[in-house]
Motif scaffolding. Structure first.
Motif, PDB file in Angstrom:
ATOM      1  N   HIS A 214      37.588  43.396  45.099  1.00  0.00           N
ATOM      2  CA  HIS A 214      36.134  43.277  44.513  1.00  0.00           C
ATOM      3  C   HIS A 214      35.239  43.352  45.766  1.00  0.00           C
TER       4      HIS A 214
ATOM      5  N   CYS B 139      32.317  42.197  47.573  1.00  0.00           N
ATOM      6  CA  CYS B 139      31.720  40.689  47.695  1.00  0.00           C
ATOM      7  C   CYS B 139      32.616  40.132  47.326  1.00  0.00           C
TER       8      CYS B 139
ATOM      9  N   VAL C 236      33.582  39.315  44.275  1.00  0.00           N
ATOM     10  CA  VAL C 236      33.162  38.866  42.905  1.00  0.00           C
ATOM     11  C   VAL C 236      34.042  39.540  42.015  1.00  0.00           C
TER      12      VAL C 236
ATOM     13  N   GLY D  88      34.243  39.214  38.673  1.00  0.00           N
ATOM     14  CA  GLY D  88      33.544  39.568  37.468  1.00  0.00           C
ATOM     15  C   GLY D  88      32.965  41.168  37.398  1.00  0.00           C
ATOM     16  N   LEU D  89      32.660  41.882  38.770  1.00  0.00           N
ATOM     17  CA  LEU D  89      32.006  43.014  38.683  1.00  0.00           C
ATOM     18  C   LEU D  89      32.987  44.113  38.152  1.00  0.00           C
TER      19      LEU D  89
END
Length: 166
Positions: free
Chosen positions: A60, A62, A64, A66-67
């Motif tokens: 992912h 960074c 993250v 949820g991206l």
């Protein structure tokens, strides 16, 4: 106030050095270097016993989770000059391979870092000569992880960095 006779041999922290003519540097000076951060939580076991044959899983951007996108678009031309990974738990059950991808294709089979389970490795890095793995403005750069089906460090998290130089 006069400046030093040579910026290299008589550099001053007080005087301002003004270059009034073209300067030539022969040591291969590279422009800006930037770090692109990626991350992956709970690294899963691969779909093949051999990590190199497993399906690569995108890390992912960074870190993250949820991206819905995992890469970044290069704003200018440059070159991949480094890759590093740091796990919070030792590689176990199989090796872990991290690779840099450009527009969905591995930049090069040598543009990888491998952590070995036999060595219980938690970190690794590689550097590459400027220009060896070029990217163009508009290219999408991402990182993908491969493990073997025997991977047992499924709670391991990874912090990954790609160094880009212009």
């Amino acid at each position: 106030m006069s400046g030093p006779a040579s910026f290299v041999t008589s550099a001053s922290t007080v005087d301002v050095n003004t270059f009034e003519q073209v300067q030539t540097f022969s040591a291969g000076i590279v422009g800006c270097r930037a770090i692109a951060p990626f991350g992956q939580t709970n690294i899963i076991a691969g779909d093949n016993a051999t990590p190199a044959s497993s399906t690569p899983v995108q890390a992912h951007w960074c870190g993250v989770a949820g991206l819905t996108t995992a890469g970044f678009v290069a704003m200018r031309a440059g070159s991949i000059t480094g890759l590093s990974i740091n796990l919070n738990a030792a590689a176990a059950g199989s090796n872990l391979i991290v690779g840099v991808y450009v527009n969905g294709t591995i930049a090069n089979a040598a543009a990888i870092v491998t952590l070995t389970s036999a060595g219980s490795q938690v970190k690794g890095q590689a550097t590459f000569a400027h220009g060896l793995y070029p990217i163009a403005a508009g290219d999408v750069v991402d990182v993908r992880i491969r493990t073997g089906s025997g991977w047992s460090a499924t709670a391991a998290d990874a912090a990954i960095s790609v160094e880009i130089a212009s």
